[in-house]
Scaffold this active site. Sequence first.
Site, PDB file in Angstrom:
ATOM      1  CG  ASP A 112     -18.526 -11.595  35.919  1.00 50.85           C
ATOM      2  OD1 ASP A 112     -17.834 -10.510  35.857  1.00 50.85           O
ATOM      3  OD2 ASP A 112     -19.110 -12.317  34.709  1.00 50.85           O
ATOM      4  CD  GLU A 130     -20.895  -5.015  32.691  1.00 46.77           C
ATOM      5  OE1 GLU A 130     -21.934  -5.285  31.919  1.00 46.77           O
ATOM      6  OE2 GLU A 130     -19.739  -5.388  32.518  1.00 46.77           O
TER       7      GLU A 130
END
Length: 750
Positions: free
Chosen positions: A51, A227
Amino acid sequence: MSRTRTLRPTVSVLAALALGGAVLSPLSSTADEHGTYTNPVSESFADTYADPAVIQGKDGWWYAYATADPLRAGDAPGIGHVSRTKDWSSWEYLGTLFTDENRPSWAEPTAGLWAPDVRYVDGRYVLYFTVTDTTLNPGGDSAIGVATSDSPAGPWVPADEPIVAPRSDGGGGFFWTFDPAGFTSTDGRQWLYYGSYFGGVHVVEVSSDGLTPVGEPTQVTAWDRYEGTYVVEHDGWYYLMASSANCCAGPATGYSVFAGRSRSPQGPFLDADGLDLNASVTGGTTVLTQNGENDWIGAGHHAVFTDAQGRDFIAYHAIDEDEPWLNEPFGINRRPMLVDRLDWVDGWPRTRAGYGPSDSPQPLPVTSSLLPGDPAQPATAFTGMTPGSDPQAGVTGVVDGTATSTAPAPAEEARVRLDVRADEVVSVTLGASPKQVRVTYDGPAGELRTEVVMGRRKVVRSDTASLPEGDGWRSLSLEVVGRGVEAQVSASDLNDPMAVAATSFPGFSLAAAPVVVGGDGASVDNLTVQTVHHETAALAPVPEPGEVLFHESFDGTLDESWSWVRPDDGIQVAGGDLVWPLRSVDLVGGTNSGALLLRDMPENDWILETSLTLDLGEETVRNYQQAGIVVHETDDDFARLGSVAIWNTRTVEYGREVAVAPGDPRTIFAGAIIGAPAPTMQMRIAHSTNADGEHVYQAGISRDGESWVWGAAWTFPADADPRVGLYAGGGAEPPVEARFHEVTVYETAP
């Protein structure tokens, strides 16, 4: 940048799209002058760095942040990570974002602190992050936290409460409030994007300091689809890019990135086919997906940054399919950080023009300047500029009057990037008298000006944009290309300008000349002068059908080359179709109850295509009714491409079931998203082999039978010999049947 890119020479790709793409233009021979790197870029300090978020600090370093996984197998879990680089080649790991001393007081002790995003807002660094469980409610109630620091390395001071509180789903649970991403629109307003599959992605305006919501949230993506949102501005459009599918399914991970664009940061965001990312039949143009040519799968949850030449790059995590686990199977996935160039082709972002993740040496992002010395010490490259200092920036340059570079900017085109103080006045002049352009950042007046200057300071053309109020430093970038100049002001040159001004000057072009910086005791820092990157990439080629090798029209009995696995008497050839009533059957895990219609395939490259009708309606939950093509080695080793209902959304999924590890009898199933379905549509699987001899099966779909979207590829071992055919199933209610109209096998065209 924004409007300047429309001034550059570009390659029209409309014909390439119609023909299935064209060969990617080779990289400039000068690209390697700045060195190369090979993915993963985080290998020297971490096995997993998931991420990622990136920002160039005012101290001149690039900082990369990651979610709270252990860096190495056997390490204790981290609480978010930060590392830094000057050149995207050599890295220094700095430590964790949080410790027991500064962990948010409202986070449960066992909560994960995930998906950091860091922005420079109003004179300080703002860290947004996910807290997976708070003390505010019983049960898993995720929220978005915010923390601040004067340094991108921390220490971070978290706020006493979430910036986005847990959101009730109305049924005793909570929506997934994950994956924050800040953004500044061109009117200077601040925004925060957040959300995930359960509840969709939302955006809310936040205060000028980035710490407080000031408006009502707007949903911008459909439930169950996206997402890891990241938003950039390009050529006057806002592009929402977000990841889809399971991030963390080991060797079955098909995580990928898709995009839509809008004229507003609140959407609606539409893809290249005009489909809404917030619709039940969910749109999304592929930005990044696995290519089958190397071992990288599950590429996603990204950030975007720009180098000194104005070229965009995408930083993301991915999984090595041969080494997918950080520890034991079904545990933490090994997700290192990768970087690749982000090309803009026909107005859409494409990683390496559609080639996807790289595993070979690539040209480094350009961080150097054509001027001598260190860009973080600009006084070394200018006469008339003196060294200064700043608590955030370190060594700076100070201009009192004018300062002239000791080397010239390139003729006709150049990109200049520098940091300026928000409350000061700084000008940058390019070209030689009597033909010059001047860009002025005027903090006190709240203006950004671009001017064409002829003769002795005569302004013949100009443009002005308003600057929002603020403190600290700002990034000023300007590009002169051909006969136009564009300037942008942003917080950190992360593709989210707060002001844009552009002016053309037809009739002449600029001569090579020193750069002149003007100011009245003004501070500047991180000053680079470079040539300008030109977008010339064409889309990567896609499989094209050649000679027909086999055709099944379903106008009588099935061709003898077909064979059934678990035949179902309800499946009939009727009316020129293969009519397949959906049952409550599946292939996943130990179920292995669905019927399959399979055939052997040629040894060489080929494309199998089918046309089918499956009306799954919209909005209603019809889990997981589906039909499509299957590549079947065994019931525990297969890939399937199907139009499928997943909760409230309708999509085309390319799933994969495979052993969790070599020799392990357990399997895992996940997949990649290819695109949006239609009640009647076409699907293709294209077979090839890669350099390792593995079988590559790439998926393509068409909603109209004319234009095709190609997406992720799955690989099978070199010694595999799967059969390929049709499947349907997933649920019997409401009653529905799939109708396969025909199947054609083509030789892949050269």
